[in-house]
Design a protein around this motif. Sequence first.
Motif, PDB file in Angstrom:
ATOM      1  N   LEU A  48     -12.564  -0.854   4.541  1.00 36.72           N
ATOM      2  CA  LEU A  48     -13.315  -0.373   3.572  1.00 36.72           C
ATOM      3  C   LEU A  48     -12.850  -0.636   2.256  1.00 36.72           C
ATOM      4  O   LEU A  48     -13.503  -0.370   1.199  1.00 36.72           O
ATOM      5  CB  LEU A  48     -13.286   0.992   3.957  1.00 36.72           C
ATOM      6  N   TYR A  86     -24.931   0.006  11.329  1.00 38.50           N
ATOM      7  CA  TYR A  86     -26.016   0.679  10.654  1.00 38.50           C
ATOM      8  C   TYR A  86     -27.242  -0.039  10.426  1.00 38.50           C
ATOM      9  O   TYR A  86     -28.299   0.306  10.130  1.00 38.50           O
ATOM     10  CB  TYR A  86     -25.540   1.037   9.179  1.00 38.50           C
ATOM     11  N   PRO A 126     -18.915   0.039  -2.155  1.00 37.12           N
ATOM     12  CA  PRO A 126     -19.077  -0.828  -1.173  1.00 37.12           C
ATOM     13  C   PRO A 126     -18.736  -2.168  -1.215  1.00 37.12           C
ATOM     14  O   PRO A 126     -18.328  -3.161  -0.562  1.00 37.12           O
ATOM     15  CB  PRO A 126     -20.661  -0.980  -0.502  1.00 37.12           C
ATOM     16  N   PHE A 147     -20.122  -2.739   9.110  1.00 42.31           N
ATOM     17  CA  PHE A 147     -21.180  -1.827   8.602  1.00 42.31           C
ATOM     18  C   PHE A 147     -22.631  -2.320   8.995  1.00 42.31           C
ATOM     19  O   PHE A 147     -23.386  -1.487   9.573  1.00 42.31           O
ATOM     20  CB  PHE A 147     -21.141  -1.635   7.171  1.00 42.31           C
ATOM     21  N   GLU A 206     -15.987   9.668   7.097  1.00 43.81           N
ATOM     22  CA  GLU A 206     -17.404   9.488   6.648  1.00 43.81           C
ATOM     23  C   GLU A 206     -18.229   8.188   7.164  1.00 43.81           C
ATOM     24  O   GLU A 206     -19.325   8.270   7.646  1.00 43.81           O
ATOM     25  CB  GLU A 206     -17.636   9.486   5.281  1.00 43.81           C
ATOM     26  N   ILE A 207     -17.580   7.157   7.213  1.00 45.36           N
ATOM     27  CA  ILE A 207     -17.964   5.987   7.308  1.00 45.36           C
ATOM     28  C   ILE A 207     -16.825   5.492   8.569  1.00 45.36           C
ATOM     29  O   ILE A 207     -15.888   4.860   8.149  1.00 45.36           O
ATOM     30  CB  ILE A 207     -18.016   4.952   6.315  1.00 45.36           C
ATOM     31  N   THR A 239     -13.405   7.468   0.119  1.00 41.68           N
ATOM     32  CA  THR A 239     -14.762   6.863  -0.185  1.00 41.68           C
ATOM     33  C   THR A 239     -15.528   7.906  -1.227  1.00 41.68           C
ATOM     34  O   THR A 239     -16.556   7.662  -1.856  1.00 41.68           O
ATOM     35  CB  THR A 239     -15.632   6.559   1.060  1.00 41.68           C
TER      36      THR A 239
END
Length: 125
Positions: free
Chosen positions: A29, A104, A89, A100, A21-22, A50
């Motif tokens: 993570l 993003y 997070p 990240f 997903e990330i 996550t």
Amino acid sequence: MNKEEWKKSIIEGLKEVYDPEIPISIVDLGLIYDLKISDDGEVYIRVGATTPACPVTEDIAYTVEQVIKERVPAKKINVDLDLETQWTPLMMTKEGREEFKRKYGYDIVQQWAETYGIELNENKS
């Protein structure tokens, strides 16, 4: 057998395992909740996700086991998939947070802290 060398080697390998997903490593993570190596060469690792609804959690657990097999000559490997511990997070490493931001364009940790009224203990210098 040097347990610290084993841990270092395993963590290095797991930095190549990415959350679907990330797209950041499960290490960065903060999804490696526990890693223990016994004196007789058994490896125990507790790994999160996550989201507990992640459809590939079993794939992640399998991949973690394969990485450990490739990295160290463990007698036994126990991968404990922890879907009870809620990921946030705030669990990310500094490296994961920076990655990240690069991918993003915003700081998810800062946003999370502001949304939930959490004071971050960071040096602003």
